[in-house]
Design an enzyme around this catalytic site. Structure first.
Site, PDB file in Angstrom:
ATOM      1  N   CYS A 111       0.772  -1.203   0.095  1.00 47.84           N
ATOM      2  CA  CYS A 111      -0.070   0.233   0.037  1.00 47.84           C
ATOM      3  C   CYS A 111       0.848   1.119  -0.180  1.00 47.84           C
ATOM      4  CB  CYS A 111      -0.901   0.009   1.360  1.00 47.84           C
ATOM      5  SG  CYS A 111      -1.609  -1.401   1.584  1.00 47.84           S
ATOM      6  N   ARG A 128       4.585   0.435  -6.619  1.00 48.03           N
ATOM      7  CA  ARG A 128       4.764  -0.316  -5.192  1.00 48.03           C
ATOM      8  C   ARG A 128       3.786  -1.395  -5.456  1.00 48.03           C
ATOM      9  NH1 ARG A 128       6.433   2.494  -0.560  1.00 48.03           N
ATOM     10  NH2 ARG A 128       5.306   1.077   0.646  1.00 48.03           N
ATOM     11  N   TRP A 172      -3.100  -2.613  -1.542  1.00 42.77           N
ATOM     12  CA  TRP A 172      -2.687  -3.953  -1.720  1.00 42.77           C
ATOM     13  C   TRP A 172      -3.644  -4.965  -0.799  1.00 42.77           C
ATOM     14  CZ3 TRP A 172       0.161  -8.242   0.029  1.00 42.77           C
ATOM     15  CH2 TRP A 172       0.678  -9.029  -1.234  1.00 42.77           C
ATOM     16  N   ASN A 192      -1.329   1.399   6.101  1.00 46.17           N
ATOM     17  CA  ASN A 192      -0.538   0.577   5.767  1.00 46.17           C
ATOM     18  C   ASN A 192      -0.344  -0.614   6.857  1.00 46.17           C
ATOM     19  OD1 ASN A 192      -0.636   1.768   3.422  1.00 46.17           O
ATOM     20  ND2 ASN A 192       1.493   2.454   3.395  1.00 46.17           N
ATOM     21  N   GLY A 193      -0.075  -1.857   6.799  1.00 48.30           N
ATOM     22  CA  GLY A 193       0.291  -2.788   7.579  1.00 48.30           C
ATOM     23  C   GLY A 193      -0.926  -3.494   8.121  1.00 48.30           C
ATOM     24  N   GLU A 203      18.030 -16.321  -9.579  1.00 45.21           N
ATOM     25  CA  GLU A 203      17.668 -15.070  -9.938  1.00 45.21           C
ATOM     26  C   GLU A 203      16.757 -14.987 -11.457  1.00 45.21           C
ATOM     27  OE1 GLU A 203      16.783 -12.842  -8.438  1.00 45.21           O
ATOM     28  OE2 GLU A 203      16.885 -10.967  -9.497  1.00 45.21           O
ATOM     29  N   LYS A 229      13.062 -13.818 -12.092  1.00 46.58           N
ATOM     30  CA  LYS A 229      12.759 -12.766 -12.933  1.00 46.58           C
ATOM     31  C   LYS A 229      11.781 -13.091 -13.861  1.00 46.58           C
ATOM     32  CE  LYS A 229      13.889  -9.884 -11.367  1.00 46.58           C
ATOM     33  NZ  LYS A 229      14.561  -9.871 -10.154  1.00 46.58           N
ATOM     34  N   GLU A 239       7.979 -13.828 -12.172  1.00 46.69           N
ATOM     35  CA  GLU A 239       7.337 -12.721 -11.733  1.00 46.69           C
ATOM     36  C   GLU A 239       6.761 -11.859 -12.955  1.00 46.69           C
ATOM     37  OE1 GLU A 239       9.192 -10.018  -8.696  1.00 46.69           O
ATOM     38  OE2 GLU A 239      11.249 -10.494  -9.868  1.00 46.69           O
ATOM     39  N   HIS A 288      18.839 -36.616 -10.169  1.00 51.29           N
ATOM     40  CA  HIS A 288      18.290 -37.093  -8.940  1.00 51.29           C
ATOM     41  C   HIS A 288      16.785 -37.079  -8.875  1.00 51.29           C
ATOM     42  CE1 HIS A 288      22.317 -38.050  -7.211  1.00 51.29           C
ATOM     43  NE2 HIS A 288      22.533 -36.696  -7.530  1.00 51.29           N
ATOM     44  N   LYS A 319       6.039  -3.859  -4.891  1.00 50.95           N
ATOM     45  CA  LYS A 319       7.598  -3.472  -4.573  1.00 50.95           C
ATOM     46  C   LYS A 319       8.334  -3.754  -3.146  1.00 50.95           C
ATOM     47  CE  LYS A 319      11.411  -2.064  -6.231  1.00 50.95           C
ATOM     48  NZ  LYS A 319      12.232  -3.191  -7.128  1.00 50.95           N
TER      49      LYS A 319
HETATM   50  O1  M6R Z   1      13.233  -4.607  -0.899  1.00 49.04           O
HETATM   51  P1  M6R Z   1      13.861  -6.025  -0.555  1.00 49.04           P
HETATM   52  O2  M6R Z   1      15.069  -6.148  -1.306  1.00 49.04           O
HETATM   53  O3  M6R Z   1      13.749  -6.276   1.049  1.00 49.04           O
HETATM   54  O4  M6R Z   1      12.709  -7.012  -1.200  1.00 49.04           O
HETATM   55  C1  M6R Z   1      12.955  -8.332  -1.185  1.00 49.04           C
HETATM   56  C2  M6R Z   1      12.163  -8.830  -2.126  1.00 49.04           C
HETATM   57  O5  M6R Z   1      10.751  -8.755  -2.114  1.00 49.04           O
HETATM   58  C3  M6R Z   1      12.206  -8.598  -3.475  1.00 49.04           C
HETATM   59  O6  M6R Z   1      13.641  -8.844  -3.871  1.00 49.04           O
HETATM   60  C4  M6R Z   1      11.407  -9.395  -4.475  1.00 49.04           C
HETATM   61  O7  M6R Z   1      11.527 -10.894  -4.770  1.00 49.04           O
HETATM   62  C5  M6R Z   1      11.387  -8.783  -5.987  1.00 49.04           C
HETATM   63  N1  M6R Z   1      10.099  -8.626  -6.698  1.00 49.04           N
HETATM   64  C6  M6R Z   1      12.226  -9.517  -7.002  1.00 49.04           C
HETATM   65  O8  M6R Z   1      12.314  -9.078  -8.251  1.00 49.04           O
END
Ligand code: M6R
Length: 612
Positions: free
Chosen positions: A2, A27, A76, A102-103, A484, A488, A491, A507, A607
């Protein structure tokens, strides 16, 4: 997660709020709303499910919301589905207060029950609405809004960044923070509040970060802050250094593409202040040799891509330091009875510096006596402030939900830190140290070379965008890098993918390889190239199509084996993932583009993840 923005001044509030919310769109959110208050009209609210443009259309079709004091929110969903009613701002039963939150209010059910018994009627399914209703209820005993706010805060459990408007105090906003970020912005005859500096940077660079337990009262004349016992607090002011253009697309089709392309420059910002005359220097760290010597193990704690940085970091740090390094998912850390003590160096890695899981892990580790070093991008963020020491990546604002330049800079910084620590402890191999530092100087230039031609990735995107599943395989540093690459792709393209240590295939997973399966084989780690080649042959012989990533010097080994081979410049093995990640980012980007995905704002993702 949020987003919050609040304004009090002399200008109409709604345009300021909408512009601020636009900057918070990155975000991730599923609904949006604004509220203003004025002496003549009291509280006026508009909110709806969907993107900000839906809210704008709604506002355009109605008489204008008039007022120079207001707040805005992008939601969110956590409690209650995304719909108009569950959107923020939430208004109390008799319309005396509007709040954004937020929270998560953990004891909301209990408070709701209490208020229901008092005859309060609720409209939404959210935890947040209880704050608005409880506030109005507390007005029965407290005529001063600040008294009522303190009475409410006393009863709340959980995390909150709250901003409140009161119908009978149309001159002010009240804000409160616990475990969710809020920053105050000081203007000339106007005051701002936001969950993130991007929302207010167009208006002021003069900011202060709220701490847990603090309550702020904002009027156009200024901002007063109080601690949890209502004692006045003198806030330290900070100046936001980066420019508003850094948070804009600047002609690029997507923030993600812009941020991929910004990586060479971001790496320069990370590396150059810490590499002088071939020597690594971390003047910003208060760590004495004695303290460094006291550590007998290292924990790397993070989430998502930042965790993947830790996975690469483990290989490098153990090699440099000959100390055990454990990589921990922050969300698991505090529930796993970690063996942290005063001999532990706990490195918390986070782009946003606000990830709740990482913050909770930090506090757990600190409580156990560990020394906390934070590697963070957002200056002044909560993790940066609670750590014992902080290393900033200086990558600039990262807007796309999928991290790119933050990952790269975290990776470089962690490697540099490990090597620096090894040198300070007298454990660094002289030749290795010289080779890594020399390559660090060259790294941004080499990355520019990798990014110079995106044609092959565009082509691969057009070839493979309709696949159902992709496997990433690699060994050692390439395995960590594959994690990674796979994230990518998942997501932003919503394409299912798996990442495996190549030696693990036999395995179990190899049973999933069949004619036409796409495998991205990472083969940049020279020490294990022959094994990487064997694994490629293994999947090819089962009919897989293989896109191989290797280095210029190793490319010959893959000739005639992979379906497509991409060769990137060679560098020191410890830094090779820094060059290897860019092709994986571009591969994911072009696949997502072909699939018509919302690249900068992937569905269901945020984000900055400020809930557990
Ligand atoms: O802000 P942070 O690096 O703590 O965030 C951690 C993860 O939420 C963040 O890396 C997330 O996996 C990304 N969307 C990856 O692209």
């Amino acid at each position: 997660m949020c987003g919050i923005v609040g304004y009090t001044g002399n200008a109409p509030a709604v345009p300021v709020l909408l512009e601020g919310l636009e900057h918070l769109e990155y975000r991730g959110y599923d609904s949006a709303g604004v509220a203003v208050v004025s002496r003549d009209k009291g509280l006026q609210i508009q909110k709806c499910k969907g993107r900000l443009r839906t809210l704008r259309e709604k506002l355009d079709s109605l008489p204008p919301l008039e007022g120079t004091v207001g707040l805005g929110h992008t939601r969110w969903a956590t409690h209650g589905e995304p719909n108009d009613v569950n959107s923020h701002p939430h208004v109390s039963q008799n319309g005396r207060v509007a709040i954004v939150h937020n929270g998560i209010i953990e004891n909301y059910a209990e408070i709701k029950q209490f208020l229901l018994h008092k005859g309060v009627a609720f409209r939404s399914d959210t935890d947040s609405e209880v704050v608005a209703q409880l506030l109005e209820y507390c007005f029965n005993d407290h005529s001063d809004p600040l008294d009522a706010v303190y009475a409410v805060l006393d009863r709340l459990e959980g995390a909150y960044a709250l901003v409140i408007l009161c119908a009978d105090r149309p001159d002010m906003l009240i804000a409160a923070r616990k475990d969710a970020p809020l920053l105050l912005g000081y203007g000339d005859g106007e005051s701002f509040i936001a969950s993130d500096a991007t929302a207010i940077i167009a208006h002021t660079r003069d900011v202060a970060y709220m701490e847990d337990g603090e309550v702020a009262v904002l009027t156009r004349a200024g901002i007063q802050v109080f601690d949890q016992y209502r004692r006045p607090v003198e806030k330290e002011h900070h100046t936001i250094e980066w420019d508003v253009s850094a948070a804009e697309k600047g002609g690029y089709p997507h923030f993600m593409f812009k941020e991929i392309m910004e990586q060479p420059e971001a790496l320069r910002q990370t590396i150059s202040p810490r590499l002088k005359g071939g020597e690594l220097c971390f003047d910003e760290l208060p760590l004495t040799d004695e303290k460094l010597r006291s550590f007998d193990r290292i924990y790397l704690v993070a989430c998502g891509s930042s965790y993947h940085v830790g996975m690469v970091g483990k290989y490098n740090l153990e090699r440099f330091l000959r100390l055990p390094v454990e990589v921990c998912l922050a969300s698991e850390f505090r529930y796993s009875a970690p063996l942290v003590d005063e001999r532990s160096l706990v490195i918390v890695i986070s782009q946003s510096g606000e990830t709740l899981d990482s913050m909770a892990a930090l506090r757990e580790a600190k409580g156990l006596g560990g020394y906390i070093l934070a590697i963070v991008n957002v200056v002044g963020s909560s993790i940066a402030r609670e750590a014992d020491a902080v290393l900033y990546t200086w990558a600039g604002p990262e807007i796309a939900v999928a991290t790119t330049k933050a990952y790269s800079t975290q990776l470089a910084l962690l490697t540099m830190f490990g090597l620096w620590m090894a040198k300070r402890l007298g454990r660094a191999d002289g030749a290795d140290y010289a080779a890594v530092t020399a390559e660090l100087e060259l790294l941004p230039g080499k990355l520019e070379k990798v990014l110079a031609d995106t044609g092959i990735y565009q082509y691969l995107g057009s070839q493979y965008f309709s696949r159902d599943c992709v496997f990433f395989i690699g060994r050692n540093l390439d395995y960590a890098l594959g994690l990674e690459g796979s994230l990518k792709l998942k997501e932003i393209s919503y394409l299912h993918s798996e990442s495996y240590a190549a030696g693990e295939l036999k395995h179990g997973t190899i049973s999933l390889i069949e004619p036409g399966t796409l495998v991205v084989a990472l083969a940049t780690y020279g020490a294990l190239i022959d094994k990487a080649v064997s694994n490629i042959v293994e999947v090819r012989s089962r009919g897989a199509e293989v896109v191989a990533l290797t280095t210029e010097s190793l490319a010959g080994k893959l000739e005639g084996i992979a379906t497509y081979t991409i060769a990137i410049p060679d560098t020191h093995p410890a830094l090779q993932p820094n060059l290897g990640v860019a092709p994986l980012q571009l591969f994911a980007y072009y696949i997502a583009l072909q699939r018509g995905c919302d690249i900068d704002k992937p569905k269901n993702l945020a984000k900055s993840v400020t809930v557990e």
